[in-house]
Motif scaffolding. Sequence first.
Motif, PDB file in Angstrom:
ATOM      1  N   GLU A  36       0.757  -1.248   0.072  1.00  0.00           N
ATOM      2  CA  GLU A  36       0.004   0.064   0.105  1.00  0.00           C
ATOM      3  C   GLU A  36       0.895   1.190  -0.123  1.00  0.00           C
ATOM      4  O   GLU A  36       0.300   2.348  -0.133  1.00  0.00           O
ATOM      5  N   GLN A  37       2.146   0.945   0.135  1.00  0.00           N
ATOM      6  CA  GLN A  37       2.921   2.306   0.534  1.00  0.00           C
ATOM      7  C   GLN A  37       3.678   2.639  -0.865  1.00  0.00           C
ATOM      8  O   GLN A  37       4.368   3.520  -0.819  1.00  0.00           O
ATOM      9  N   CYS A  38       3.678   1.753  -2.003  1.00  0.00           N
ATOM     10  CA  CYS A  38       4.173   1.940  -3.277  1.00  0.00           C
ATOM     11  C   CYS A  38       3.791   3.345  -3.709  1.00  0.00           C
ATOM     12  O   CYS A  38       2.568   3.686  -3.734  1.00  0.00           O
ATOM     13  N   PRO A  39       4.544   4.430  -4.083  1.00  0.00           N
ATOM     14  CA  PRO A  39       4.178   5.960  -4.231  1.00  0.00           C
ATOM     15  C   PRO A  39       3.659   5.966  -5.767  1.00  0.00           C
ATOM     16  O   PRO A  39       4.146   5.273  -6.548  1.00  0.00           O
ATOM     17  N   ASP A  40       2.804   6.679  -5.912  1.00  0.00           N
ATOM     18  CA  ASP A  40       2.118   6.918  -6.985  1.00  0.00           C
ATOM     19  C   ASP A  40       2.984   7.632  -7.941  1.00  0.00           C
ATOM     20  O   ASP A  40       3.805   8.434  -7.572  1.00  0.00           O
ATOM     21  N   ALA A  41       3.136   7.094  -9.090  1.00  0.00           N
ATOM     22  CA  ALA A  41       4.217   7.316 -10.133  1.00  0.00           C
ATOM     23  C   ALA A  41       3.765   8.754 -10.868  1.00  0.00           C
ATOM     24  O   ALA A  41       4.693   8.861 -11.894  1.00  0.00           O
ATOM     25  N   HIS A  42       2.665   9.155 -10.679  1.00  0.00           N
ATOM     26  CA  HIS A  42       2.390  10.308 -11.446  1.00  0.00           C
ATOM     27  C   HIS A  42       3.385  11.313 -11.211  1.00  0.00           C
ATOM     28  O   HIS A  42       3.850  12.034 -12.051  1.00  0.00           O
ATOM     29  N   ALA A  43       4.040  11.390 -10.120  1.00  0.00           N
ATOM     30  CA  ALA A  43       5.223  12.258  -9.683  1.00  0.00           C
ATOM     31  C   ALA A  43       6.313  11.968 -10.761  1.00  0.00           C
ATOM     32  O   ALA A  43       6.816  13.144 -10.875  1.00  0.00           O
ATOM     33  N   PRO A  93      -5.685  13.022 -26.108  1.00  0.00           N
ATOM     34  CA  PRO A  93      -6.087  11.833 -25.564  1.00  0.00           C
ATOM     35  C   PRO A  93      -5.208  10.633 -25.907  1.00  0.00           C
ATOM     36  O   PRO A  93      -5.222  10.053 -24.917  1.00  0.00           O
ATOM     37  N   GLN A  94      -4.545  10.548 -26.947  1.00  0.00           N
ATOM     38  CA  GLN A  94      -3.509   9.233 -27.057  1.00  0.00           C
ATOM     39  C   GLN A  94      -2.449   9.619 -26.034  1.00  0.00           C
ATOM     40  O   GLN A  94      -1.889   8.663 -25.262  1.00  0.00           O
ATOM     41  N   ILE A  95      -1.823  10.916 -25.979  1.00  0.00           N
ATOM     42  CA  ILE A  95      -1.009  11.152 -24.987  1.00  0.00           C
ATOM     43  C   ILE A  95      -1.359  10.893 -23.560  1.00  0.00           C
ATOM     44  O   ILE A  95      -0.570  10.345 -22.977  1.00  0.00           O
ATOM     45  N   GLU A  96      -2.479  11.534 -23.355  1.00  0.00           N
ATOM     46  CA  GLU A  96      -3.025  11.348 -21.909  1.00  0.00           C
ATOM     47  C   GLU A  96      -3.014   9.838 -21.748  1.00  0.00           C
ATOM     48  O   GLU A  96      -2.588   9.558 -20.307  1.00  0.00           O
ATOM     49  N   ARG A  97      -3.452   8.984 -22.538  1.00  0.00           N
ATOM     50  CA  ARG A  97      -3.657   7.416 -22.218  1.00  0.00           C
ATOM     51  C   ARG A  97      -2.476   6.925 -21.876  1.00  0.00           C
ATOM     52  O   ARG A  97      -2.293   5.942 -21.244  1.00  0.00           O
ATOM     53  N   TYR A  98      -1.516   7.280 -22.750  1.00  0.00           N
ATOM     54  CA  TYR A  98      -0.189   6.831 -22.854  1.00  0.00           C
ATOM     55  C   TYR A  98       0.594   7.063 -21.417  1.00  0.00           C
ATOM     56  O   TYR A  98       1.001   6.022 -20.938  1.00  0.00           O
ATOM     57  N   ALA A  99       0.354   8.240 -21.224  1.00  0.00           N
ATOM     58  CA  ALA A  99       0.955   8.720 -19.649  1.00  0.00           C
ATOM     59  C   ALA A  99       0.430   8.023 -18.744  1.00  0.00           C
ATOM     60  O   ALA A  99       0.894   7.416 -17.675  1.00  0.00           O
ATOM     61  N   GLU A 100      -0.949   7.891 -18.689  1.00  0.00           N
ATOM     62  CA  GLU A 100      -1.851   7.178 -17.624  1.00  0.00           C
ATOM     63  C   GLU A 100      -1.304   5.540 -17.524  1.00  0.00           C
ATOM     64  O   GLU A 100      -1.283   5.189 -16.477  1.00  0.00           O
ATOM     65  N   ALA A 101      -1.358   5.118 -18.767  1.00  0.00           N
ATOM     66  CA  ALA A 101      -0.885   3.566 -18.760  1.00  0.00           C
ATOM     67  C   ALA A 101       0.361   3.337 -18.237  1.00  0.00           C
ATOM     68  O   ALA A 101       0.944   2.651 -17.407  1.00  0.00           O
ATOM     69  N   TRP A 102       1.476   4.429 -18.487  1.00  0.00           N
ATOM     70  CA  TRP A 102       2.770   4.373 -17.973  1.00  0.00           C
ATOM     71  C   TRP A 102       2.733   4.409 -16.616  1.00  0.00           C
ATOM     72  O   TRP A 102       3.446   3.618 -15.797  1.00  0.00           O
ATOM     73  N   VAL A 103       2.013   5.527 -15.979  1.00  0.00           N
ATOM     74  CA  VAL A 103       1.970   5.591 -14.505  1.00  0.00           C
ATOM     75  C   VAL A 103       1.316   4.063 -13.832  1.00  0.00           C
ATOM     76  O   VAL A 103       2.071   3.626 -12.909  1.00  0.00           O
ATOM     77  N   GLN A 104       0.260   3.473 -14.372  1.00  0.00           N
ATOM     78  CA  GLN A 104      -0.320   2.236 -13.830  1.00  0.00           C
ATOM     79  C   GLN A 104       0.723   1.173 -14.019  1.00  0.00           C
ATOM     80  O   GLN A 104       0.869   0.362 -13.055  1.00  0.00           O
ATOM     81  N   MET A 105       1.456   0.964 -15.106  1.00  0.00           N
ATOM     82  CA  MET A 105       2.482   0.236 -15.300  1.00  0.00           C
ATOM     83  C   MET A 105       3.546   0.153 -14.268  1.00  0.00           C
ATOM     84  O   MET A 105       4.321  -0.777 -13.712  1.00  0.00           O
TER      85      MET A 105
END
Length: 999
Positions: free
Chosen positions: A391-398, A433-445
């Motif tokens: 649960e402590q894995c930091p969110d990768a958006h940063a 939207p393509q870049i947004e999806r790519y960035a979000e997919a990167w964060v999730q991965m």
Amino acid sequence: MRLEPGSAPPSIGVTPRSEGDDDCGAGSPTGPSGENWDEPPTALMARRPGPAEDSDSVAKRLLKRALFPRRSQPVMIGRFNVLRQLGQGGMGVVYACYDDKLDRKIAVKVLHAEIVRSQKNAEARLLREAQAMARLSHANIVAVHDVGQTEGTVYVAMEFVDGSDLDAWLKTPRSWQAIAAAFVQAGRGLAAAHRVGIVHRDFKPQNVMMTEDGTVKVLDFGLARASEGEGRDEWLTSVADGSELSSSHLQSSLTRTGTVLGTPAYMSPEQHRGEVANTASDQFSFCVSLYQSLYGASPFAMHSYEALRADVLQGNVAPPPVRSPVPSYVFKVLQRGMRPEPGARFGSMEQLLAALERDPRAKYRRVAALVASVAITGAASAAAFRVGAVEQCPDAHAELAGIWEPARAEAVRAALRALDPGNADETLAVIEPQIERYAEAWVQMRNEACRAHAEGRQSMQVFDLRTACLDQRRAALDTMVDALTTADAARLDHLGRAVAGLPRLTGCADVEALSSAIPPPDDAEIKARVQQHREALARAGVLEQTAEIRRGLQLVDGVLADGEAVAYEPLRAEAYLRKAGLSMRDGDWSAALAGFNEALWTAVAIGHLPVAAQASSRRGYLLAYPLSQPAQAHAELPLIAAFNRRTQGDVDLYGEFLLNAGTIHLQAREPDQARESWQQARTLLEQNDRLETPLGLNVLLNTAVLLADAELTEETAALRRRIVELSEKLMGPRQAERATYEGMLAFALIDLGRPGEALARMRGFYAHLSRVESKRARFVATLMLAHVEMMRGDAGAALHRMDEVRRADPESFGPNYWSWAMLAAAMAGDLPAMREAQAVVRGALDELDPRDSRHTLLLRFYARALRVAGFDAESVAPLENARSALAGSDDRADVVTSARLSLGLGQARVRLGELDAAERDLHAALATFERLLPPRHLDLAEVMTALGEVALERRRSAAAIEWLTKAEAIYTSTAEPDYAPLVRARALLDRARADAVEQ
């Protein structure tokens, strides 16, 4: 035909090792502070001063046991078996221990009571450290496994780390980039702590470890406290107030007047003033530490505490040395981070790191390429995380700060609206939207990779590999966003396809493929540089797609210039593969071939299968098509296929091979094998949801070429319609390539007898043409519209439009367009214009080989224009000569072309009254068409109409009716009701029926 081709004292867990050192203390290891552990223990004890020296503390008893172990009874701390002492820090003593329960070696820190005045205060502080660290789970923070009490004192069990602190690491000369890279890793650890509400409060080089594999870890959160709940950090004193230890030691103040909290040289102004430390305080300490490490001196006066404090509070930062190699922008970043007012510093640690990574001198070459590389090579923790740490894995958006965030998105919008006001919003609606999806997919991965490691599902090695892959993808995304914000009109056409072609993220989750890759270099510094260069190659790949070839080649040449790094041959192979791709995009075929050769043979020698596969595949395409050496490419195809069969799990890579293999087959005159290869590629991509990509678009484009060559007009039109729709989805409605795709579809519709539909589509596209920046797109679209207008019957407008285009861009108006102008002039009755165009076309025909498909295409328009203008006799000789040149060929395309020449001859001879010769030519054409063309092909209807006309001339009404009825049926099956040849066939049919009645 165009065919598309297819990276101070020791603190927690430090183990300075020498050759022969083992867990039991064999050999003569030396501690970081210089002690020889084999020195007589009495001498070692004698050097430890302090008023508590004679006290019988637990720490001293443990130390004695470690130095004078009883062989029959192991020394224990809780359940942990003590192996040896590692050293001591400001708060405690650290031991190497063994955890029998979990079968692993760990480090255990226990209270070093001699250096504090209050036993209870020190215990509380140690508990606070444990609580702070236990709340963190990050690759750049030492992980805590357990905390407990034994014999009246507190201990913390944590991961065992091999390496040295940054203070010791910096004693070896390092480049400024390597130092910055190490500190940015540490900064990521601090940022992760800040995200869960933890402030370190004592950041300094001695509290940062560099492991043997290049990973940087922040440790010693002994002065940390939760950032929530404001209060003053006054001067510390040790007060034994008799209070019990609470369950929330992390929240308690522990600040009393008398002792400075933290290390003065690195303390922030607010700490010097005794105020509460916050995340901005850690920023300050971080910048002081980095300044000192880069420039070799403190940014503030150090001759006295008073002078130091005065400089810190006033913000008197010393300028860097005059000849320092460190860029000036780095100093500016550090200067801001050391502002005396916390609010004047960066808004967060992430913002500071983003500023440090971004080199304003060259946007395409970011410091992050080096920074991230060090993080990659050792980004994973050396010990397993506790399950609760997931649960402590930091969110990768940063980690995308400064790469894709609201400010960057707005910068992209502003840049595109300034560059292309008419189309910007439509383009943004597709690419953003393509870049947004790519960035979000990167964060999730990235988040998932952390969780998988934290849960014990994936090893440290896998975590390293996944993170390395993801950082390369991040570099590509960063370069793509930079390209969008700095694009000019010349590159605007390429941006949509480039965004759609960002490197696939799923490869970073393919554990089998990642694990089978060649291991990185053993040397930590070389490993870091290899990762840096791989990120540079990822950036160059984006520059290749955005047509910034020169910049891309500069990046690749920079990689190849690092002799030590490219001695690691996988990197060398990857660099030459990228260089070859850039050269091929630039039209430098010889450089491309040399690059592919170097990449291929290097990759084969070391077993680098992905590079060997792609280099061989692209090299085969280069030989077969641009270099016109299809025989050599075909001879090598079995070897190319063998390389690529080993990589079938990579859908994009294998799909590219199938695409290029089809081109090799087609150029080697094996259309059936080409079609099979491209169909396999299409099926593969469809099954894996990858058809709607630039690669999938290329597969469809090449398949459409083959369908057109096979005269499968209905399938061709359907596929070209799909191409237009897919290109709009991927790249927006106004991209330059859309003009070509619309023109291709218009031609297919004309072949089906639907010029009205073709004209409506072209006019709809042309209406927005003024909003397309590409000059080439406007040129192509205008001529395509003119051609469709001519086929629809408005020859005068078509001729006028073509004349305007020719005058505007005479160099691009080649013989093919002159043949269109000749026909349009003939249809419009403009004889001077027809003769002008005829002279140009005649000259081109004289220069071309009669067997060249371009020769035949020109000749057909040429002869048709002569017939339309009434010069039937003049059209006969060139048609006969062209047909003679194709005689004896068994190539299907040549046979069909010869039949079309016979059709043209037959039509001319009907007009000349040479009915016997006309009938022979027409029957010859009909026999070929019936054998090789689909049953509803309009060429069949055209030859049947001509045969019906011959029958009418011979007064054979019944035969005429039969031929014309068949022709009408074919026309009506695909053509528009007012299609001119259909109208003519019906008129002849009515005449035949009338003649039959009269007879």
